[in-house]
Design a protein around this motif. Structure first.
Motif, mmCIF file in Angstrom:
data_model
loop_
_atom_site.group_PDB
_atom_site.id
_atom_site.type_symbol
_atom_site.label_atom_id
_atom_site.label_comp_id
_atom_site.label_asym_id
_atom_site.label_seq_id
_atom_site.Cartn_x
_atom_site.Cartn_y
_atom_site.Cartn_z
ATOM 1 N N GLY A 59 0.818 -1.201 0.000
ATOM 2 C CA GLY A 59 0.000 0.000 0.000
ATOM 3 C C GLY A 59 0.852 1.251 0.000
ATOM 4 O O GLY A 59 2.051 1.220 -0.297
ATOM 5 N N VAL A 60 0.238 2.372 0.366
ATOM 6 C CA VAL A 60 0.911 3.671 0.310
ATOM 7 C C VAL A 60 2.164 3.699 1.177
ATOM 8 O O VAL A 60 3.255 4.047 0.705
ATOM 9 N N ILE A 61 2.037 3.324 2.446
ATOM 10 C CA ILE A 61 3.175 3.415 3.371
ATOM 11 C C ILE A 61 4.290 2.480 2.944
ATOM 12 O O ILE A 61 5.475 2.838 2.958
ATOM 13 N N GLY A 62 3.936 1.266 2.541
ATOM 14 C CA GLY A 62 4.945 0.308 2.125
ATOM 15 C C GLY A 62 5.748 0.780 0.932
ATOM 16 O O GLY A 62 6.986 0.680 0.908
ATOM 17 N N LEU A 63 5.061 1.327 -0.072
ATOM 18 C CA LEU A 63 5.761 1.792 -1.271
ATOM 19 C C LEU A 63 6.575 3.053 -1.003
ATOM 20 O O LEU A 63 7.680 3.218 -1.540
ATOM 21 N N GLU A 64 6.051 3.954 -0.171
ATOM 22 C CA GLU A 64 6.803 5.176 0.135
ATOM 23 C C GLU A 64 8.083 4.850 0.903
ATOM 24 O O GLU A 64 9.176 5.295 0.531
ATOM 25 N N MET A 65 7.962 4.084 1.983
ATOM 26 C CA MET A 65 9.153 3.782 2.776
ATOM 27 C C MET A 65 10.096 2.853 2.031
ATOM 28 O O MET A 65 11.315 2.966 2.137
ATOM 29 N N GLY A 66 9.536 1.935 1.245
ATOM 30 C CA GLY A 66 10.380 1.094 0.412
ATOM 31 C C GLY A 66 11.178 1.917 -0.574
ATOM 32 O O GLY A 66 12.369 1.658 -0.819
ATOM 33 N N SER A 67 10.548 2.946 -1.144
ATOM 34 C CA SER A 67 11.232 3.824 -2.099
ATOM 35 C C SER A 67 12.390 4.571 -1.450
ATOM 36 O O SER A 67 13.464 4.731 -2.055
ATOM 37 N N VAL A 68 12.192 5.048 -0.229
ATOM 38 C CA VAL A 68 13.262 5.763 0.474
ATOM 39 C C VAL A 68 14.519 4.910 0.537
ATOM 40 O O VAL A 68 15.618 5.319 0.132
ATOM 41 N N TRP A 69 14.366 3.692 1.047
ATOM 42 C CA TRP A 69 15.542 2.863 1.292
ATOM 43 C C TRP A 69 16.089 2.242 0.015
ATOM 44 O O TRP A 69 17.293 1.984 -0.093
ATOM 45 N N LEU A 70 15.238 2.035 -0.978
ATOM 46 C CA LEU A 70 15.712 1.575 -2.288
ATOM 47 C C LEU A 70 16.653 2.607 -2.903
ATOM 48 O O LEU A 70 17.734 2.272 -3.403
ATOM 49 N N ARG A 71 16.259 3.878 -2.860
ATOM 50 C CA ARG A 71 17.085 4.938 -3.428
ATOM 51 C C ARG A 71 18.423 5.054 -2.710
ATOM 52 O O ARG A 71 19.432 5.434 -3.311
ATOM 53 N N LEU A 72 18.416 4.751 -1.416
ATOM 54 C CA LEU A 72 19.639 4.906 -0.625
ATOM 55 C C LEU A 72 20.539 3.685 -0.691
ATOM 56 O O LEU A 72 21.594 3.653 -0.057
ATOM 57 N N GLY A 73 20.118 2.653 -1.441
ATOM 58 C CA GLY A 73 21.012 1.523 -1.672
ATOM 59 C C GLY A 73 20.555 0.175 -1.186
ATOM 60 O O GLY A 73 21.256 -0.824 -1.390
ATOM 61 N N ALA A 74 19.408 0.087 -0.551
ATOM 62 C CA ALA A 74 18.925 -1.197 -0.057
ATOM 63 C C ALA A 74 18.298 -2.013 -1.177
ATOM 64 O O ALA A 74 17.758 -1.463 -2.142
ATOM 65 N N LYS A 75 18.370 -3.334 -1.045
ATOM 66 C CA LYS A 75 17.532 -4.202 -1.855
ATOM 67 C C LYS A 75 16.171 -4.209 -1.181
ATOM 68 O O LYS A 75 16.075 -4.370 0.045
ATOM 69 N N LYS A 131 5.137 -1.420 -12.635
ATOM 70 C CA LYS A 131 6.085 -1.405 -13.746
ATOM 71 C C LYS A 131 7.215 -0.408 -13.491
ATOM 72 O O LYS A 131 8.401 -0.734 -13.668
ATOM 73 N N VAL A 132 6.860 0.798 -13.061
ATOM 74 C CA VAL A 132 7.863 1.841 -12.843
ATOM 75 C C VAL A 132 8.781 1.492 -11.678
ATOM 76 O O VAL A 132 10.010 1.635 -11.775
ATOM 77 N N LEU A 133 8.206 1.027 -10.570
ATOM 78 C CA LEU A 133 9.029 0.698 -9.406
ATOM 79 C C LEU A 133 9.908 -0.518 -9.668
ATOM 80 O O LEU A 133 11.029 -0.614 -9.159
ATOM 81 N N THR A 178 5.705 8.526 -3.823
ATOM 82 C CA THR A 178 6.839 7.876 -4.449
ATOM 83 C C THR A 178 7.321 8.794 -5.573
ATOM 84 O O THR A 178 6.840 9.909 -5.712
ATOM 85 N N TRP A 179 8.289 8.331 -6.373
ATOM 86 C CA TRP A 179 8.640 9.089 -7.570
ATOM 87 C C TRP A 179 8.723 8.123 -8.725
ATOM 88 O O TRP A 179 9.536 7.219 -8.682
ATOM 89 N N PRO A 180 7.884 8.253 -9.733
ATOM 90 C CA PRO A 180 6.873 9.297 -9.861
ATOM 91 C C PRO A 180 5.792 9.184 -8.791
ATOM 92 O O PRO A 180 5.634 8.138 -8.164
ATOM 93 N N GLU A 181 5.080 10.295 -8.622
ATOM 94 C CA GLU A 181 4.005 10.331 -7.640
ATOM 95 C C GLU A 181 2.740 9.692 -8.196
ATOM 96 O O GLU A 181 2.602 9.472 -9.397
ATOM 97 N N VAL A 182 1.821 9.399 -7.295
ATOM 98 C CA VAL A 182 0.504 8.871 -7.656
ATOM 99 C C VAL A 182 -0.543 9.778 -7.017
ATOM 100 O O VAL A 182 -0.367 10.221 -5.879
ATOM 101 N N ALA A 183 -1.613 10.048 -7.740
ATOM 102 C CA ALA A 183 -2.699 10.841 -7.161
ATOM 103 C C ALA A 183 -4.015 10.447 -7.811
ATOM 104 O O ALA A 183 -4.061 10.124 -9.002
#
Length: 467
Positions: free
Chosen positions: A183-199, A223-225, A354-359
């Protein structure tokens, strides 16, 4: 002798503090009760604000590391200073929570620090340490918010198996973060740590991410993520976690075909939703019973079963969003002052940062089909927008759904750069029962991302220019 107020709010999150401010503006003698040391509730302290600060910082890092060179900006070496990133996040939170305290003083709202609980329908006991004082209110508003859901077979240890609160404050980038919930929280926080180098691997019980949203949105975001490096196990339910001798977390799950899935991780984020927070509120003292999910039932005017007691925000369910709670807070304050108050729940925007954003706002295609509403759909992709090409952010699209007979805009669904801002244009048109033609006939500046809004509106009638 207890202090007397016209209006008392329990909880200082976005719903609570906005409610208190509006009541004070309307001339009501107002008090607000907050059990924690800082105002602002979950949103400002451990939710919306710190997560968006980290999302912004992590996106800057990702851009510098992976995209600047394409723009002709060569950096010898990009280094992550996680401690500084966290310090900036904390500074943003501190500045905003201090600002809320300033707004309380400006509006002459009395702030009580402590845990509030009902003594009677008009009396609230506020306990702070060993001291307890009682205050009374003609109108009392429950705005106590929510807490992360904890699964019985996946209890939080607040270190390695965590909620979103702890995931905002890791002291190192995880090697492998397993996110339970797409959901929203999972994808947002997942995106943070993915960008910083986590699998990052997302395990979602449903067959798509962002399940409540329009199916096209869910499909595009996966697809994007995935292109960004995020892995997904959909139609899969986690059954438990074991710890290996070396400390590795062994996440066990099963998919819909009963096949076992095993993942090794060093951190597990449980992001499967939030539950209402009513612990110690003393609802039983005034005869308020929660429903089977723990939410406080209210009527169309946000009144509980007890006269003079209202409830707003996450604690009553529905869309658990800060801006929805704010609108409810304003409505309750205005009704308490003898004015009309109203919330249009059909037009509460939903945003994923996330980036890109969803609305999105309004109805999805599935909802319209289920209701038997005939509609036309128009879609326009950011890759055909000149500004999106200039800023090198061309993933995603805007989709509008309009009534087939009247052309009234019924739904807007977006994936793309800055759509958290673009969605507001659609929301305003829909609030005034406008049509896709209204958007299509409105001149939009060039080159702007907002031209995608115009083109999607034109596409409802098959008249898009640039595709």
């Amino acid at each position: 002798m207890s202090q007397e107020f016209d209006f008392v709010v329990i909880g200082s999150g976005p719903g609570g503090y906005v409610c208190a401010i509006r009541a004070a503006q309307l001339g009501l003698r107002t008090a607000i009760i907050e059990r924690y040391g800082r105002l602002g509730g979950t949103c400002l302290n451990v939710g919306c604000i710190p997560s968006k600060a980290l999302l912004q910082s992590s996106e800057h890092y990702h851009q510098a590391k992976h995209k600047f060179a394409k723009h002709g900006i060569d950096l010898a070496e990009v280094k992550l200073n996680l401690a500084q990133m966290m310090a900036r996040k904390d500074e943003v939170v501190e500045n905003l929570t201090s600002g809320i305290a300033g707004l309380m003083k400006k509006n002459k709202i009395t702030h009580f620090e402590g845990h509030g609980s009902f003594v009677s329908a008009k009396e609230i006991a506020v306990k702070n340490g060993e001291e307890t004082q009682t205050i009374t209110g003609k109108t009392i508003v429950i705005a106590t918010g929510s807490k992360p859901v904890e699964l019985p077979f996946l209890p939080h240890d607040k270190k390695d198996i965590v909620s979103s609160t702890e995931a905002l404050a890791f002291d190192a980038v995880p090697k492998h973060l397993v996110v339970v919930g797409g959901g929203v929280i999972g994808l947002e926080m997942g995106s943070v740590w993915l960008r910083l180098g986590a699998k990052v691997t997302v395990v979602e019980f449903m067959d798509r991410v962002l399940p409540p949203m329009d199916k096209d949105i869910s499909k595009e975001m996966r697809k994007v993520l995935k292109k960004q490096g995020m892995a997904f196990n959909l139609s899969t339910g986690v059954t438990g976690v074991e710890r290996a001798e070396d400390g590795t977390l062994i996440v066990k799950a099963k998919d819909k075909k009963d096949r076992e899935v095993v993942l090794e991780a060093d951190k597990v984020l449980v992001a499967v939703g939030r539950r209402p927070y009513t612990q110690g509120l003393g609802l039983e003292n005034i005869g308020i019973e929660t429903d089977k999910r723990g939410f406080i039932p209210v009527d169309d005017h946000l009144r509980t079963s007890v006269e003079g007691v209202y409830a707003i925000g996450d604690v009553i369910g529905g869309l658990m969003l800060a801006h929805k709670a704010e609108e409810e807070g304003v409505a309750v304050a205005e009704m308490a002052a003898g004015k009309p108050g109203h919330v249009n729940y059909n037009l509460v925007p939903n945003v994923v940062y996330t980036w890109p954003e969803v609305a999105s706002v309004g109805k999805t295609e599935d909802e319209l089909k289920e209701a038997g509403v005939a509609y036309n759909a128009g879609k326009f992709f950011f890759r055909a927008n000149s500004r999106a090409r200039c800023v090198d952010e061309s993933d995603g699209f805007i989709k509008f759904l309009a009534d087939k007979e009247t052309d009234r805009l019924l739904g807007a669904h977006m994936v793309g750069p800055s759509v958290s801002e673009l969605i507001q244009e659609a929301a305003v048109v829909m609030e005034f029962m406008g049509s896709s033609e209204d958007l299509a006939r409105t001149c939009h500046g060039h080159p702007t991302l907002s031209e995608t809004v115009k083109e999607a509106a034109l596409a409802v009638d098959g008249r898009q220019i640039h595709s």
